[in-house]
Write a protein that holds these residues in place. Structure first.
Motif, PDB file in Angstrom:
ATOM      1  N   GLY A 135      12.649 -25.112 -29.790  1.00  7.94           N
ATOM      2  CA  GLY A 135      13.334 -24.872 -31.004  1.00  7.94           C
ATOM      3  C   GLY A 135      12.631 -25.043 -32.015  1.00  7.94           C
ATOM      4  O   GLY A 135      11.955 -24.662 -33.342  1.00  7.94           O
ATOM      5  N   THR A 136      10.797 -25.023 -31.480  1.00  3.92           N
ATOM      6  CA  THR A 136       9.981 -25.145 -32.498  1.00  3.92           C
ATOM      7  C   THR A 136       9.235 -23.913 -32.459  1.00  3.92           C
ATOM      8  O   THR A 136       9.540 -22.638 -31.824  1.00  3.92           O
ATOM      9  N   SER A 137       9.141 -23.532 -33.917  1.00  2.00           N
ATOM     10  CA  SER A 137       8.515 -22.367 -34.494  1.00  2.00           C
ATOM     11  C   SER A 137       7.050 -22.024 -33.777  1.00  2.00           C
ATOM     12  O   SER A 137       6.124 -22.755 -33.897  1.00  2.00           O
ATOM     13  N   ILE A 138       6.829 -21.197 -33.797  1.00  2.00           N
ATOM     14  CA  ILE A 138       5.520 -21.178 -32.357  1.00  2.00           C
ATOM     15  C   ILE A 138       4.772 -19.195 -32.755  1.00  2.00           C
ATOM     16  O   ILE A 138       5.448 -18.619 -33.572  1.00  2.00           O
ATOM     17  N   VAL A 139       3.923 -19.205 -32.733  1.00  2.00           N
ATOM     18  CA  VAL A 139       2.955 -18.080 -33.063  1.00  2.00           C
ATOM     19  C   VAL A 139       2.420 -17.355 -31.933  1.00  2.00           C
ATOM     20  O   VAL A 139       1.735 -18.719 -30.447  1.00  2.00           O
ATOM     21  N   VAL A 140       2.219 -16.309 -31.482  1.00  2.00           N
ATOM     22  CA  VAL A 140       1.036 -15.539 -29.588  1.00  2.00           C
ATOM     23  C   VAL A 140       0.279 -15.719 -30.586  1.00  2.00           C
ATOM     24  O   VAL A 140      -0.781 -14.860 -31.497  1.00  2.00           O
ATOM     25  N   VAL A 141      -0.960 -16.756 -29.647  1.00  2.00           N
ATOM     26  CA  VAL A 141      -2.621 -16.612 -30.135  1.00  2.00           C
ATOM     27  C   VAL A 141      -3.594 -15.848 -29.019  1.00  2.00           C
ATOM     28  O   VAL A 141      -4.438 -15.380 -29.853  1.00  2.00           O
ATOM     29  N   GLN A 142      -2.987 -16.225 -27.862  1.00  2.00           N
ATOM     30  CA  GLN A 142      -3.768 -14.854 -26.641  1.00  2.00           C
ATOM     31  C   GLN A 142      -3.179 -14.201 -26.120  1.00  2.00           C
ATOM     32  O   GLN A 142      -1.981 -14.927 -25.128  1.00  2.00           O
ATOM     33  N   VAL A 143      -3.508 -13.250 -25.412  1.00  2.00           N
ATOM     34  CA  VAL A 143      -2.612 -12.702 -24.106  1.00  2.00           C
ATOM     35  C   VAL A 143      -3.784 -12.516 -23.325  1.00  2.00           C
ATOM     36  O   VAL A 143      -4.476 -11.716 -23.908  1.00  2.00           O
ATOM     37  N   GLU A 144      -3.398 -12.912 -22.432  1.00  2.00           N
ATOM     38  CA  GLU A 144      -4.380 -12.900 -20.800  1.00  2.00           C
ATOM     39  C   GLU A 144      -3.484 -12.388 -20.300  1.00  2.00           C
ATOM     40  O   GLU A 144      -3.442 -12.729 -19.197  1.00  2.00           O
ATOM     41  N   ASN A 171       0.821  -1.375   0.638  1.00  2.00           N
ATOM     42  CA  ASN A 171       0.010  -0.183  -0.002  1.00  2.00           C
ATOM     43  C   ASN A 171       0.588   1.092   0.022  1.00  2.00           C
ATOM     44  O   ASN A 171       0.602   2.495  -0.372  1.00  2.00           O
ATOM     45  N   GLU A 172       1.971   1.346   0.518  1.00  2.53           N
ATOM     46  CA  GLU A 172       2.970   2.468   0.883  1.00  2.53           C
ATOM     47  C   GLU A 172       3.444   3.091  -0.230  1.00  2.53           C
ATOM     48  O   GLU A 172       3.229   3.697  -0.867  1.00  2.53           O
ATOM     49  N   GLU A 173       3.594   1.689  -1.377  1.00  4.07           N
ATOM     50  CA  GLU A 173       4.517   1.856  -2.239  1.00  4.07           C
ATOM     51  C   GLU A 173       3.003   2.320  -4.313  1.00  4.07           C
ATOM     52  O   GLU A 173       3.841   2.553  -4.702  1.00  4.07           O
ATOM     53  N   GLY A 174       2.611   1.502  -4.014  1.00  4.63           N
ATOM     54  CA  GLY A 174       1.278   1.782  -4.537  1.00  4.63           C
ATOM     55  C   GLY A 174       1.600   0.300  -5.344  1.00  4.63           C
ATOM     56  O   GLY A 174       2.877  -0.312  -5.502  1.00  4.63           O
ATOM     57  N   TYR A 175       0.572  -0.584  -6.288  1.00  2.00           N
ATOM     58  CA  TYR A 175       0.398  -1.603  -6.777  1.00  2.00           C
ATOM     59  C   TYR A 175       0.847  -1.578  -8.604  1.00  2.00           C
ATOM     60  O   TYR A 175      -0.358  -0.907  -8.815  1.00  2.00           O
ATOM     61  N   VAL A 176       1.861  -2.220  -9.031  1.00  3.16           N
ATOM     62  CA  VAL A 176       2.227  -1.476 -10.520  1.00  3.16           C
ATOM     63  C   VAL A 176       1.619  -2.889 -11.010  1.00  3.16           C
ATOM     64  O   VAL A 176       2.481  -4.151 -10.901  1.00  3.16           O
ATOM     65  N   ALA A 177       0.604  -2.333 -12.139  1.00  2.29           N
ATOM     66  CA  ALA A 177       0.225  -3.868 -12.794  1.00  2.29           C
ATOM     67  C   ALA A 177       1.474  -4.274 -13.574  1.00  2.29           C
ATOM     68  O   ALA A 177       2.257  -3.940 -13.900  1.00  2.29           O
ATOM     69  N   PRO A 178       1.353  -5.620 -13.488  1.00  2.00           N
ATOM     70  CA  PRO A 178       2.218  -6.763 -14.678  1.00  2.00           C
ATOM     71  C   PRO A 178       2.012  -5.195 -16.347  1.00  2.00           C
ATOM     72  O   PRO A 178       1.239  -5.029 -16.586  1.00  2.00           O
ATOM     73  N   LYS A 179       3.118  -5.668 -16.649  1.00  3.88           N
ATOM     74  CA  LYS A 179       3.100  -5.082 -18.814  1.00  3.88           C
ATOM     75  C   LYS A 179       2.409  -5.430 -19.488  1.00  3.88           C
ATOM     76  O   LYS A 179       1.900  -6.665 -19.801  1.00  3.88           O
ATOM     77  N   ASP A 180       1.739  -4.371 -20.242  1.00  4.35           N
ATOM     78  CA  ASP A 180       1.333  -5.239 -21.029  1.00  4.35           C
ATOM     79  C   ASP A 180       1.271  -5.901 -22.454  1.00  4.35           C
ATOM     80  O   ASP A 180       2.179  -5.162 -22.774  1.00  4.35           O
ATOM     81  N   GLN A 181       0.988  -6.806 -22.649  1.00  5.75           N
ATOM     82  CA  GLN A 181       1.957  -7.492 -23.839  1.00  5.75           C
ATOM     83  C   GLN A 181       0.664  -7.794 -24.998  1.00  5.75           C
ATOM     84  O   GLN A 181       1.307  -8.994 -25.557  1.00  5.75           O
ATOM     85  N   ARG A 182      -0.378  -6.992 -24.671  1.00  2.97           N
ATOM     86  CA  ARG A 182      -1.111  -7.135 -25.549  1.00  2.97           C
ATOM     87  C   ARG A 182      -0.550  -7.340 -27.350  1.00  2.97           C
ATOM     88  O   ARG A 182      -1.617  -8.119 -27.764  1.00  2.97           O
ATOM     89  N   ASP A 183       0.422  -5.999 -27.523  1.00  9.22           N
ATOM     90  CA  ASP A 183       0.804  -5.925 -29.214  1.00  9.22           C
ATOM     91  C   ASP A 183       1.591  -7.809 -29.317  1.00  9.22           C
ATOM     92  O   ASP A 183       2.008  -7.901 -30.401  1.00  9.22           O
ATOM     93  N   LEU A 184       1.801  -8.707 -28.926  1.00  9.09           N
ATOM     94  CA  LEU A 184       2.467  -9.610 -28.928  1.00  9.09           C
ATOM     95  C   LEU A 184       1.620 -10.665 -30.063  1.00  9.09           C
ATOM     96  O   LEU A 184       2.075 -11.571 -30.467  1.00  9.09           O
ATOM     97  N   THR A 185       0.076 -10.683 -29.564  1.00 13.47           N
ATOM     98  CA  THR A 185      -0.896 -11.205 -30.353  1.00 13.47           C
ATOM     99  C   THR A 185      -0.540 -10.911 -32.051  1.00 13.47           C
ATOM    100  O   THR A 185       0.042 -10.154 -32.566  1.00 13.47           O
ATOM    101  N   GLY A 186      -0.455 -12.396 -32.696  1.00 14.31           N
ATOM    102  CA  GLY A 186      -0.186 -12.307 -34.075  1.00 14.31           C
ATOM    103  C   GLY A 186       1.560 -12.305 -34.366  1.00 14.31           C
ATOM    104  O   GLY A 186       1.479 -13.274 -35.608  1.00 14.31           O
ATOM    105  N   LYS A 187       2.533 -12.086 -33.274  1.00 17.17           N
ATOM    106  CA  LYS A 187       3.403 -12.570 -33.378  1.00 17.17           C
ATOM    107  C   LYS A 187       3.727 -13.719 -33.180  1.00 17.17           C
ATOM    108  O   LYS A 187       3.683 -14.238 -32.869  1.00 17.17           O
ATOM    109  N   SER A 188       5.148 -14.130 -34.298  1.00 16.59           N
ATOM    110  CA  SER A 188       5.864 -15.971 -34.032  1.00 16.59           C
ATOM    111  C   SER A 188       7.373 -15.207 -33.662  1.00 16.59           C
ATOM    112  O   SER A 188       8.133 -13.670 -33.439  1.00 16.59           O
ATOM    113  N   GLY A 189       7.793 -16.152 -33.486  1.00 10.52           N
ATOM    114  CA  GLY A 189       8.888 -16.536 -32.633  1.00 10.52           C
ATOM    115  C   GLY A 189       9.185 -18.006 -32.995  1.00 10.52           C
ATOM    116  O   GLY A 189       8.797 -19.187 -33.331  1.00 10.52           O
TER     117      GLY A 189
END
Length: 443
Positions: free
Chosen positions: A425-434, A376-394
């Motif tokens: 080593g498998t090629s992947i794609v981001v299908v969803q970010v929650e 409470n004294e520091e405030g809660y920092v939400a996790p980083k928004d990573q929705r921009d990764l949707t659809g990207k490959s890796g």
């Protein structure tokens, strides 16, 4: 009438002399000077440390010897001692055997080995061999408590009395704090070489070696049946040692912890499975573990894995209890099983603490711990928004089971597979970010 009496006495004396001469002739005619002969003899090695696995092997050996209609069992003793409970059971096995048993010592038979020898019908030693020093010790290498030593001393005396051996000699082999004049001073334990043992009646014969022993018994080396432990019985003897039990449990549990810190099944997980496999295999062959115990352990592992996906603690707690129950019930002695497991848990906890201190909470272990703390004294920092990764490959940097690490546009990202296991080593794609949860599938 009176003259016949001296003649009668002379006849009786002559008959007695003839009987004596026949006995001496038989004594001399028999190799080694022993008239008793045996139809079939078996040779059974009793070497290394005495443990519960040896007990199971000797049960089979005596049963096999009896099936072969052997009338003599020669136990070739060469042991520094071991578990007194196992020795006690082996002693009972020897006493109840209908076959004549000889304990042959050509090197050493200390501690529990001496007790086994005293239960045999005869003890035969070779020059340079030794027996005695039978004070029981604990796992730390210290002498057992007075109550236990007193009980073991009585067992040693009872075994010695089977063949009318001096009881004080047996006591002097066990009791440290008792002085036995002519045998040992206070503060020591008695051990005997072959000559001393023969003088004190603790060795029935002293022979130069195996050949002389067999010759004295009228047995040829070709007719002697040797009963050796099987490969499984050798593993069982090794595994059921209290020290090895503890070591295998330590390796198994530490392997699980290391695997939790390194996502993906690897070397640590393999070593862990091998350790637990040896533990159960050895106890199963020795006759202590059964499929119920193995099943409880496997179910416990499955429940612990499910806890990763079903947070709440209940499933994991049940799994932990199931694992502990399986491991302890598989041990030859519940108390020893709990002691070995307790040592393993302490060591594993120490390793986990060091890993957390060195690397922090990472890998699958992090699933059990809340990584973001709200202050409470520091405030809660939400996790980083990573929705921009949707659809990207890796590409998957580690195996995803289903959690792991992927690389997207040169950046490492914690991700979860949407379709089960994915290899590194498998090629992947981001299908969803929650929120902070990145879900990927094979591209």
């Amino acid at each position: 009438m009176f003259a016949a009496r001296p003649l009668l006495r002379s006849v009786r004396l002559l008959v007695s002399l003839l009987c004596l001469m026949m006995g001496l002739a038989l004594f001399v005619a028999t190799p080694g000077g022993f008239a008793q002969s045996y139809q079939k003899a078996v040779w059974v090695p009793v070497d290394h440390t005495i443990e519960r696995g040896l007990e199971r092997f000797l049960e089979r050996a005596f049963a096999e010897a009896q099936e072969q209609q052997a009338d003599l069992v020669i136990l070739h003793l060469n042991t520094p001692g071991g578990d007194v409970d196992a020795a006690d059971q082996i002693g009972q096995l020897i006493r109840q055997s209908p076959m004549h048993t000889i304990a042959y010592i050509d090197n050493q038979a200390f501690s529990a080995g001496t007790y086994i020898a005293l239960n045999a019908n005869e003890i035969v030693m070779t020059p340079g061999s030794s027996m005695g020093a039978a004070t029981p010790i604990d796992l730390a290498g210290n002498a057992a408590d007075v109550k236990f030593i007193s009980g073991w001393s009585k067992k040693m005396v009872a075994a010695a009395s089977l063949n009318n051996r001096q009881p004080d000699v047996a006591r002097a082999m066990v009791e440290i704090d008792t002085e036995f004049p002519g045998l040992k001073p206070k503060g020591t334990v008695l051990s005997l070489d072959a000559r001393q043992a023969k003088t004190l009646g603790y060795a029935d014969r002293v022979v130069s070696g195996k050949e002389e022993l067999l010759a004295s018994l009228g047995i040829s080396g070709d007719s002697l049946q040797v009963i050796e432990p099987t490969g499984g019985e050798k593993v069982a003897r090794w595994v059921t040692s209290p020290y090895v039990m503890s070591l295998l449990l330590i390796i198994g549990l530490v392997g699980i912890v290391v695997e939790l810190f390194a996502p993906g099944f690897g070397v640590a997980g393999t070593i862990s499975l091998v350790s637990f496999g040896l533990y159960f295999f050895g106890h199963y062959v020795a006759g202590f573990a059964n499929w119920l115990h193995i099943g409880l352990f496997v179910i416990g592992i499955i429940l612990m894995i499910l806890e990763i996906f079903l947070p709440g603690g209940i499933v994991g707690a049940i799994g932990f209890v199931s694992i502990v129950t399986g491991l302890v019930m598989a041990a030859y002695d519940t108390q020893q099983g709990l002691a070995s497991l307790g040592i393993a848990v302490i060591v594993t906890a120490l390793v986990a603490f060091l890993l957390i201190k060195r690397y922090g909470v990472k890998g699958l272990f992090g699933k059990f711990v809340l990584g973001d703390a709200q202050r409470n004294e520091e405030g809660y920092v939400a996790p980083k928004d990573q929705r921009d990764l949707t659809g990207k490959s890796g590409i998957a940097l580690t195996p995803l089971r289903p959690a792991g690490v992927v690389k997207i546009h040169g950046k490492r990202v914690d991700a979860v597979s949407a379709g089960g296991f994915l290899e590194a080593g498998t090629s992947i794609v981001v299908v969803q970010v929650e929120g902070a949860r990145v879900i990927v599938e094979q591209e």
